[in-house]
Every structure is written in C-alpha cells, then in structure tokens.
Design a protein around this motif. Structure first.
Motif, PDB file in Angstrom:
ATOM      1  N   ALA A 121      -3.549   9.933 -10.270  1.00  0.00           N
ATOM      2  CA  ALA A 121      -2.713  10.930  -9.599  1.00  0.00           C
ATOM      3  C   ALA A 121      -2.957  12.345 -10.101  1.00  0.00           C
ATOM      4  O   ALA A 121      -2.998  13.294  -9.307  1.00  0.00           O
ATOM      5  CB  ALA A 121      -1.233  10.573  -9.766  1.00  0.00           C
ATOM      6  N   LEU A 122      -3.135  12.510 -11.402  1.00  0.00           N
ATOM      7  CA  LEU A 122      -3.178  13.844 -12.000  1.00  0.00           C
ATOM      8  C   LEU A 122      -4.577  14.333 -12.327  1.00  0.00           C
ATOM      9  O   LEU A 122      -4.791  15.543 -12.475  1.00  0.00           O
ATOM     10  CB  LEU A 122      -2.316  13.873 -13.270  1.00  0.00           C
ATOM     11  N   LEU A 144       3.696   6.149  -2.670  1.00  0.00           N
ATOM     12  CA  LEU A 144       4.934   6.736  -3.174  1.00  0.00           C
ATOM     13  C   LEU A 144       4.873   6.944  -4.683  1.00  0.00           C
ATOM     14  O   LEU A 144       5.383   7.944  -5.209  1.00  0.00           O
ATOM     15  CB  LEU A 144       6.120   5.842  -2.811  1.00  0.00           C
ATOM     16  N   ARG A 145       4.249   6.027  -5.391  1.00  0.00           N
ATOM     17  CA  ARG A 145       4.121   6.162  -6.844  1.00  0.00           C
ATOM     18  C   ARG A 145       3.230   7.351  -7.205  1.00  0.00           C
ATOM     19  O   ARG A 145       3.525   8.100  -8.141  1.00  0.00           O
ATOM     20  CB  ARG A 145       3.549   4.870  -7.443  1.00  0.00           C
ATOM     21  N   ILE A 146       2.133   7.516  -6.463  1.00  0.00           N
ATOM     22  CA  ILE A 146       1.228   8.642  -6.719  1.00  0.00           C
ATOM     23  C   ILE A 146       1.958   9.960  -6.499  1.00  0.00           C
ATOM     24  O   ILE A 146       1.879  10.891  -7.318  1.00  0.00           O
ATOM     25  CB  ILE A 146      -0.007   8.557  -5.800  1.00  0.00           C
ATOM     26  N   VAL A 147       2.687  10.066  -5.387  1.00  0.00           N
ATOM     27  CA  VAL A 147       3.449  11.282  -5.095  1.00  0.00           C
ATOM     28  C   VAL A 147       4.492  11.529  -6.179  1.00  0.00           C
ATOM     29  O   VAL A 147       4.671  12.670  -6.640  1.00  0.00           O
ATOM     30  CB  VAL A 147       4.117  11.176  -3.706  1.00  0.00           C
ATOM     31  N   ALA A 153      15.505   1.001  -7.616  1.00  0.00           N
ATOM     32  CA  ALA A 153      14.976   2.333  -7.329  1.00  0.00           C
ATOM     33  C   ALA A 153      15.161   3.260  -8.523  1.00  0.00           C
ATOM     34  O   ALA A 153      14.245   4.014  -8.890  1.00  0.00           O
ATOM     35  CB  ALA A 153      15.664   2.914  -6.092  1.00  0.00           C
ATOM     36  N   VAL A 154      16.335   3.212  -9.141  1.00  0.00           N
ATOM     37  CA  VAL A 154      16.605   4.046 -10.322  1.00  0.00           C
ATOM     38  C   VAL A 154      15.637   3.689 -11.453  1.00  0.00           C
ATOM     39  O   VAL A 154      15.025   4.562 -12.080  1.00  0.00           O
ATOM     40  CB  VAL A 154      18.063   3.879 -10.795  1.00  0.00           C
ATOM     41  N   VAL A 155      15.497   2.390 -11.701  1.00  0.00           N
ATOM     42  CA  VAL A 155      14.623   1.919 -12.781  1.00  0.00           C
ATOM     43  C   VAL A 155      13.174   2.304 -12.516  1.00  0.00           C
ATOM     44  O   VAL A 155      12.441   2.725 -13.422  1.00  0.00           O
ATOM     45  CB  VAL A 155      14.757   0.391 -12.933  1.00  0.00           C
ATOM     46  N   LEU A 156      12.743   2.202 -11.253  1.00  0.00           N
ATOM     47  CA  LEU A 156      11.361   2.508 -10.905  1.00  0.00           C
ATOM     48  C   LEU A 156      11.044   3.983 -11.097  1.00  0.00           C
ATOM     49  O   LEU A 156      10.030   4.341 -11.730  1.00  0.00           O
ATOM     50  CB  LEU A 156      11.081   2.091  -9.461  1.00  0.00           C
ATOM     51  N   VAL A 175       0.840  -1.204   0.000  1.00  0.00           N
ATOM     52  CA  VAL A 175       0.000   0.000   0.000  1.00  0.00           C
ATOM     53  C   VAL A 175       0.871   1.249   0.000  1.00  0.00           C
ATOM     54  O   VAL A 175       0.596   2.212  -0.736  1.00  0.00           O
ATOM     55  CB  VAL A 175      -0.939  -0.012   1.222  1.00  0.00           C
ATOM     56  N   LEU A 176       1.929   1.247   0.808  1.00  0.00           N
ATOM     57  CA  LEU A 176       2.843   2.391   0.854  1.00  0.00           C
ATOM     58  C   LEU A 176       3.501   2.620  -0.499  1.00  0.00           C
ATOM     59  O   LEU A 176       3.717   3.768  -0.915  1.00  0.00           O
ATOM     60  CB  LEU A 176       3.905   2.158   1.927  1.00  0.00           C
ATOM     61  N   SER A 177       3.807   1.549  -1.212  1.00  0.00           N
ATOM     62  CA  SER A 177       4.405   1.671  -2.542  1.00  0.00           C
ATOM     63  C   SER A 177       3.487   2.437  -3.480  1.00  0.00           C
ATOM     64  O   SER A 177       3.948   3.280  -4.263  1.00  0.00           O
ATOM     65  CB  SER A 177       4.686   0.272  -3.115  1.00  0.00           C
TER      66      SER A 177
END
Length: 275
Positions: free
Chosen positions: A170-171, A102-105, A231-234, A97-99
């Motif tokens: 998100a947008l 973080l993606r939305i932000v 993390a870089v790829v994501l 859920v936290l992931s």
C-alpha cells in the motif's frame, strides 16, 4: 531503536476515533453486514447441496436409511438468504477481493497526515495493489496455516515475518518483493512484533465476548453486534500494523542517514590525512 508497542496501540486508537477512522469504520460495518449475509448464505447453500447429494446416494434416506444429520439452516444462520451455491460462491470471491481493496485504502488513509478528509492518494494504483495483496495474502495464509498445523513455532514465525506485506504494497507500491520487504523490516524486531500481535489478538478477544454471549440470547442481535465489533477490531488492527510499519521504516531511514554521515566523516578524514 526497537518498536514502541505502546505508541502503536495508542496511535491505532487515535486513528480509529478521528473523522477518517470513523468513516472507515462505517464502511467496514456495511461491508461486514454484506459479508455476513453472504457467508451465512454460503454455509447454508453448501449444506443444502450436501444434503441433496446425500439423499440421492444409493442407500441414502430415500432407501430407508437414517436422515441427513445436519440441518441446512436453522437459528444459527439467521441472516442467510436462499441463494444458489454458484451465485453465493461468486459473491464470496468478489467480497474477498473487495476486502483487500478496502484494507489497502485504509492503510493509506491511516498513514497520511489527513484527519478530516480522505487523501487523493488513497486509491492510487488500487487495481494492481488489490490483486497483489490478494494473491500474496493467499500465499502467506497458506504458509502460516501449514506452519501452525504441523509445528506451532514456524507458523508464528512466518506470521510475524510477513506482518508488513500489505503496508509494503500500500505505501511503497511493492509487488512480489513485498514479502522480502516485510521480512527485512521484521528482522531484529520479531519479539516486539510477536508481543504486539498477541496484544492485538487479546484486545480482539475481549471485544468479541459481548457478541458471543448475546448470540445465545438472540442470534440476529448477536450477528449484528458481531459485525460492528469485527469492523472496530479490523480497523484498529490495520491502524496498529500501519503505525508499526511506519515506526520501523523511520528507524531504518535514520540508520541510513547515520551511516551516510559516518561514511562522509571517514572520507574527509582520509582526505585530511593525505593533505
């Protein structure tokens, strides 16, 4: 106008390397480290649970049969912690859920004009957006997974069609209609989106090679390097998807404006004919 794949990739790299991108990268590295520890702990806890169940079965190892064939831990899981299965399962769900949050932000930060500070709108309605993204993510992953297992092309088609579900949430604050919104933007651009997905996947594959090789030398070092690479790829992948979404949304707005101008011209022509 079609999607500009080169712009999406270059803008993704640019947003990854600006101040906000590097800040998000640091957050995802920390998250990835915790997620790796919990993931390895979940795997070893599950194997331990299966081993214990196996040993207590009639005719199991306690009855003189062959021992349980899988080791519960080992060098392949060097970051695993001795946590109980229910605890580590709950942690895994919380991290999932936290992931999404973080993606939305990240999508909102990448889409903004701010390069040095995190915009205030990054956490707007974050609770509802996270829940929506989490639930729709399950639906999309299930549909794509079934499509890939039974017939490859339907799975790829669905993955491309629902590529913009998170950006729409998100947008544009979409709910369940994020599915139809993503489908709408993908229509007429699926070939370009497929090529973009393949390119991002290929870049991700190349980036993962050093961590994979290092894992044979030192599992711990390989795991840590893998966390950074992931993390870089994501962040890069999120930035590319967001830029592609903004490109197609801008094209859509321009087409609407052209349509409005044409309609006005027809109206005034009709008025002049009547006069």
């Amino acid at each position: 106008m079609s999607l500009d794949i080169g712009d999406a990739i270059s803008n993704g790299v640019e947003r990854l390397t600006d101040r906000n991108g590097l800040l998000l990268l640091g957050v995802f590295v920390a998250f990835g480290l915790v997620n790796t520890v919990v993931g390895q702990s979940l795997f070893t806890s599950y194997l331990e649970f299966v081993r214990s169940s196996f040993e207590t079965m009639p005719g199991g190892p306690g009855m003189g049969e062959q021992p349980f064939p899988f080791a519960p831990g080992g060098q392949s899981m060097p970051l695993a912690l001795p946590l109980s299965l229910p605890v580590v399962a709950a942690l895994s769900l919380g991290l999932a859920v936290l992931s999404e949050a973080l993606r939305i932000v990240t999508i909102r930060v990448v889409a903004s004009d701010e390069r040095a500070t995190i915009p205030d709108t990054a956490t707007r309605n974050i609770g509802m957006a996270t829940v929506t993204a989490f639930l729709l993510g399950l639906v999309v992953n299930l549909a794509v997974g079934i499509g890939l297992v039974f017939l490859l092309l339907p799975g790829v088609f669905l993955a491309v069609s629902f590529y913009f579900v998170r950006p729409a949430i998100a947008l544009e604050d979409k709910g369940l209609d994020a599915l139809s919104r993503s489908w709408e933007l993908a229509t007429g651009n699926r070939i370009d989106l497929f090529l973009l997905l393949v390119l991002v996947w290929f870049i991700s594959l190349l980036a993962s090679i050093p961590a994979t090789i290092l894992n044979f030398v030192s599992p711990i070092a390989g795991a840590l390097v893998g966390v950074v690479v992931n993390a870089v790829v994501l962040v890069f992948g999120i930035a590319v998807a967001t830029d592609a979404f903004l490109q197609l949304r801008t094209d859509e707005d321009e087409d609407d404006d052209i349509g409005a101008v044409d309609a006005d011209s027809e109206f005034f022509d009709a008025e002049r004919e009547e006069l």
